[in-house]
Design a protein around this motif. Structure first.
Motif, PDB file in Angstrom:
ATOM      1  N   ALA A  18       0.310   2.376  -9.929  1.00 36.01           N
ATOM      2  CA  ALA A  18      -0.232   3.576  -9.281  1.00 36.01           C
ATOM      3  C   ALA A  18       0.227   4.831 -10.008  1.00 36.01           C
ATOM      4  CB  ALA A  18       0.176   3.626  -7.817  1.00 36.01           C
ATOM      5  N   ALA A  19       1.476   4.844 -10.472  1.00 35.90           N
ATOM      6  CA  ALA A  19       1.994   5.986 -11.233  1.00 35.90           C
ATOM      7  C   ALA A  19       1.255   6.127 -12.557  1.00 35.90           C
ATOM      8  CB  ALA A  19       3.487   5.836 -11.463  1.00 35.90           C
ATOM      9  N   ARG A  20       0.980   5.008 -13.207  1.00 39.21           N
ATOM     10  CA  ARG A  20       0.209   5.032 -14.465  1.00 39.21           C
ATOM     11  C   ARG A  20      -1.200   5.564 -14.219  1.00 39.21           C
ATOM     12  NH1 ARG A  20       2.378  -0.271 -15.729  1.00 39.21           N
ATOM     13  NH2 ARG A  20       3.976  -0.009 -17.303  1.00 39.21           N
ATOM     14  N   LYS A  21      -1.810   5.075 -13.160  1.00 40.17           N
ATOM     15  CA  LYS A  21      -3.181   5.495 -12.828  1.00 40.17           C
ATOM     16  C   LYS A  21      -3.255   6.994 -12.536  1.00 40.17           C
ATOM     17  CE  LYS A  21      -5.644   2.064 -10.722  1.00 40.17           C
ATOM     18  NZ  LYS A  21      -6.222   1.333  -9.600  1.00 40.17           N
ATOM     19  N   ALA A  22      -2.184   7.533 -11.944  1.00 43.50           N
ATOM     20  CA  ALA A  22      -2.143   8.960 -11.585  1.00 43.50           C
ATOM     21  C   ALA A  22      -1.803   9.844 -12.779  1.00 43.50           C
ATOM     22  CB  ALA A  22      -1.159   9.178 -10.455  1.00 43.50           C
ATOM     23  N   GLY A  23      -1.487   9.256 -13.935  1.00 42.46           N
ATOM     24  CA  GLY A  23      -1.300  10.070 -15.128  1.00 42.46           C
ATOM     25  C   GLY A  23       0.017   9.979 -15.852  1.00 42.46           C
ATOM     26  N   LEU A  24       0.995   9.215 -15.324  1.00 39.53           N
ATOM     27  CA  LEU A  24       2.275   9.072 -16.023  1.00 39.53           C
ATOM     28  C   LEU A  24       2.145   8.049 -17.153  1.00 39.53           C
ATOM     29  CD1 LEU A  24       5.194   8.995 -13.440  1.00 39.53           C
ATOM     30  CD2 LEU A  24       4.677  10.742 -15.109  1.00 39.53           C
ATOM     31  N   LYS A  25       2.832   8.306 -18.252  1.00 41.51           N
ATOM     32  CA  LYS A  25       2.851   7.372 -19.379  1.00 41.51           C
ATOM     33  C   LYS A  25       4.218   6.716 -19.430  1.00 41.51           C
ATOM     34  CE  LYS A  25      -0.265  10.206 -22.067  1.00 41.51           C
ATOM     35  NZ  LYS A  25       0.007  11.601 -21.700  1.00 41.51           N
ATOM     36  N   PHE A  26       4.247   5.394 -19.570  1.00 41.31           N
ATOM     37  CA  PHE A  26       5.504   4.651 -19.635  1.00 41.31           C
ATOM     38  C   PHE A  26       5.776   4.284 -21.078  1.00 41.31           C
ATOM     39  CE2 PHE A  26       4.782   4.821 -15.372  1.00 41.31           C
ATOM     40  CZ  PHE A  26       5.427   3.921 -14.570  1.00 41.31           C
TER      41      PHE A  26
ATOM     42  N   GLU B 180       0.834  -1.202   0.000  1.00 41.05           N
ATOM     43  CA  GLU B 180       0.000   0.000   0.000  1.00 41.05           C
ATOM     44  C   GLU B 180       0.870   1.253   0.000  1.00 41.05           C
ATOM     45  OE1 GLU B 180      -2.252  -0.846   3.504  1.00 41.05           O
ATOM     46  OE2 GLU B 180      -3.890  -1.786   2.387  1.00 41.05           O
ATOM     47  N   LYS B 181       1.970   1.214   0.754  1.00 41.10           N
ATOM     48  CA  LYS B 181       2.904   2.342   0.761  1.00 41.10           C
ATOM     49  C   LYS B 181       3.514   2.540  -0.628  1.00 41.10           C
ATOM     50  CE  LYS B 181       4.363   2.409   5.583  1.00 41.10           C
ATOM     51  NZ  LYS B 181       5.488   2.264   6.511  1.00 41.10           N
ATOM     52  N   SER B 182       3.806   1.445  -1.321  1.00 36.41           N
ATOM     53  CA  SER B 182       4.367   1.526  -2.667  1.00 36.41           C
ATOM     54  C   SER B 182       3.400   2.220  -3.616  1.00 36.41           C
ATOM     55  CB  SER B 182       4.682   0.132  -3.200  1.00 36.41           C
ATOM     56  OG  SER B 182       5.643  -0.482  -2.402  1.00 36.41           O
ATOM     57  N   ALA B 183       2.118   1.905  -3.479  1.00 36.83           N
ATOM     58  CA  ALA B 183       1.107   2.543  -4.325  1.00 36.83           C
ATOM     59  C   ALA B 183       1.046   4.040  -4.032  1.00 36.83           C
ATOM     60  CB  ALA B 183      -0.256   1.892  -4.099  1.00 36.83           C
ATOM     61  N   LYS B 184       1.144   4.420  -2.761  1.00 32.29           N
ATOM     62  CA  LYS B 184       1.142   5.838  -2.377  1.00 32.29           C
ATOM     63  C   LYS B 184       2.346   6.565  -2.972  1.00 32.29           C
ATOM     64  CE  LYS B 184      -2.085   6.685   0.878  1.00 32.29           C
ATOM     65  NZ  LYS B 184      -3.098   7.686   0.751  1.00 32.29           N
ATOM     66  N   VAL B 185       3.514   5.921  -2.946  1.00 33.13           N
ATOM     67  CA  VAL B 185       4.729   6.514  -3.495  1.00 33.13           C
ATOM     68  C   VAL B 185       4.578   6.698  -5.007  1.00 33.13           C
ATOM     69  CG1 VAL B 185       7.195   6.125  -3.923  1.00 33.13           C
ATOM     70  CG2 VAL B 185       6.249   5.708  -1.664  1.00 33.13           C
ATOM     71  N   GLY B 186       4.018   5.709  -5.693  1.00 34.06           N
ATOM     72  CA  GLY B 186       3.800   5.804  -7.134  1.00 34.06           C
ATOM     73  C   GLY B 186       2.862   6.944  -7.493  1.00 34.06           C
ATOM     74  N   GLU B 187       1.799   7.064  -6.717  1.00 33.09           N
ATOM     75  CA  GLU B 187       0.830   8.147  -6.923  1.00 33.09           C
ATOM     76  C   GLU B 187       1.492   9.501  -6.689  1.00 33.09           C
ATOM     77  OE1 GLU B 187      -3.130   9.054  -4.533  1.00 33.09           O
ATOM     78  OE2 GLU B 187      -3.002   6.951  -5.176  1.00 33.09           O
ATOM     79  N   SER B 188       2.253   9.605  -5.626  1.00 34.69           N
ATOM     80  CA  SER B 188       2.907  10.852  -5.247  1.00 34.69           C
ATOM     81  C   SER B 188       3.967  11.278  -6.261  1.00 34.69           C
ATOM     82  CB  SER B 188       3.523  10.701  -3.867  1.00 34.69           C
ATOM     83  OG  SER B 188       4.157  11.869  -3.485  1.00 34.69           O
ATOM     84  N   ILE B 189       4.772  10.323  -6.746  1.00 27.76           N
ATOM     85  CA  ILE B 189       5.822  10.662  -7.724  1.00 27.76           C
ATOM     86  C   ILE B 189       5.193  11.114  -9.035  1.00 27.76           C
ATOM     87  CG2 ILE B 189       6.253   8.366  -8.701  1.00 27.76           C
ATOM     88  CD1 ILE B 189       9.197  10.339  -7.828  1.00 27.76           C
TER      89      ILE B 189
ATOM     90  N   GLU C 148       3.218  -2.563  -8.082  1.00 26.30           N
ATOM     91  CA  GLU C 148       2.218  -1.694  -7.457  1.00 26.30           C
ATOM     92  C   GLU C 148       2.581  -0.222  -7.640  1.00 26.30           C
ATOM     93  OE1 GLU C 148      -1.435  -1.539  -5.902  1.00 26.30           O
ATOM     94  OE2 GLU C 148      -0.363  -3.439  -6.118  1.00 26.30           O
ATOM     95  N   LEU C 149       3.850   0.117  -7.455  1.00 25.87           N
ATOM     96  CA  LEU C 149       4.314   1.491  -7.647  1.00 25.87           C
ATOM     97  C   LEU C 149       4.096   1.931  -9.099  1.00 25.87           C
ATOM     98  CD1 LEU C 149       7.390   3.094  -6.133  1.00 25.87           C
ATOM     99  CD2 LEU C 149       7.078   3.328  -8.560  1.00 25.87           C
ATOM    100  N   ALA C 150       4.459   1.074 -10.046  1.00 18.76           N
ATOM    101  CA  ALA C 150       4.332   1.407 -11.464  1.00 18.76           C
ATOM    102  C   ALA C 150       2.858   1.592 -11.860  1.00 18.76           C
ATOM    103  CB  ALA C 150       4.965   0.319 -12.313  1.00 18.76           C
TER     104      ALA C 150
ATOM    105  N   ILE D  77      12.399  -7.913  -9.956  1.00 21.42           N
ATOM    106  CA  ILE D  77      11.341  -8.547 -10.733  1.00 21.42           C
ATOM    107  C   ILE D  77      10.126  -7.621 -10.729  1.00 21.42           C
ATOM    108  CG2 ILE D  77       9.801 -10.538 -10.848  1.00 21.42           C
ATOM    109  CD1 ILE D  77      11.994 -12.128  -9.395  1.00 21.42           C
ATOM    110  N   TYR D  78       9.452  -7.492 -11.877  1.00 19.68           N
ATOM    111  CA  TYR D  78       8.256  -6.652 -11.979  1.00 19.68           C
ATOM    112  C   TYR D  78       7.108  -7.412 -11.321  1.00 19.68           C
ATOM    113  CZ  TYR D  78       4.785  -3.525 -13.942  1.00 19.68           C
ATOM    114  OH  TYR D  78       3.763  -2.615 -14.092  1.00 19.68           O
ATOM    115  N   HIS D  79       7.045  -7.301  -9.998  1.00 18.15           N
ATOM    116  CA  HIS D  79       6.103  -8.090  -9.217  1.00 18.15           C
ATOM    117  C   HIS D  79       5.983  -7.441  -7.847  1.00 18.15           C
ATOM    118  CE1 HIS D  79       5.038 -11.488  -6.554  1.00 18.15           C
ATOM    119  NE2 HIS D  79       4.370 -11.911  -7.600  1.00 18.15           N
TER     120      HIS D  79
END
Length: 118
Positions: A110-118, A70-79, A106-108, A99-101
Motif C-alpha cells: 500500500a505504501a508503494r502504491k501511494a508513491g513511496l519507493k523502497f 485492510e487496516k494495515s493497507a490504510k496505515v501504509g497508504e497514510s504513512i 499489505e502495509l508495504a 515474515i514478509y507476509h
C-alpha cells in the motif's frame, strides 16, 4: 529450542545491523501487535545514533469496521502520504523480524502504491 519472540529478536538484530536510515532515506519500521499495526519513518543518524522518528502512523486511529489486513493497507497508504508531504519519497524497509507476509506485506504494498519507493 528458542521461542518465537527470541527468534524474531535474533532476525531483527541481523537486519538492523545492515539496514540504517538516513535523513534523505529513512528507515520504514513496522511493528505488529495482535490487534494493531504501527509504522514509523526513522532517521538513525540523528541524535548521536539513537535515531529520530520523522513520521509515524498506527491503526489505532482507524475507527472503521474492517479486517486487520485492510487496516494495515490504510496505515501504509497514510504513512506514504505523510512521508511525501514531509519531502521523503525513498525509504529503506525494516520488517522488524516479521515474515514478509500478511499484514506486513499489505502495509508495504500500500505504501508503494501511494508513491513511496523502497
Amino acid at each position: 529450542m528458542i521461542d518465537k519472540t527470541a527468534r524474531r529478536l535474533k532476525i531483527k538484530a541481523g537486519v538492523r545491523s545492515k539496514v540504517k536510515g538516513t535523513s534523505s532515506r529513512p528507515r520504514l519500521s513496522v511493528f505488529r501487535s495482535n490487534s494493531q499495526i504501527y509504522a514509523q519513518l526513522i532517521d538513525d543518524t540523528a541524535k548521536e545514533g539513537n535515531g529520530t522518528t520523522i513520521v509515524s502512523e498506527s491503526s489505532e486511529s482507524i475507527k472503521d469496521k474492517m479486517t486487520k489486513t485492510e487496516k494495515s493497507a490504510k496505515v501504509g497508504e497514510s504513512i506514504a502520504k505523510k512521508a511525501i508531504a514531509a519531502g521523503i519519497d525513498t525509504v529503506v524497509f525494516d520488517r522488524n523480524g516479521y515474515i514478509y507476509h500478511g499484514r506486513v506485506k499489505e502495509l508495504a504494498e500500500a505504501a508503494r502504491k501511494a508513491g513511496l519507493k523502497f
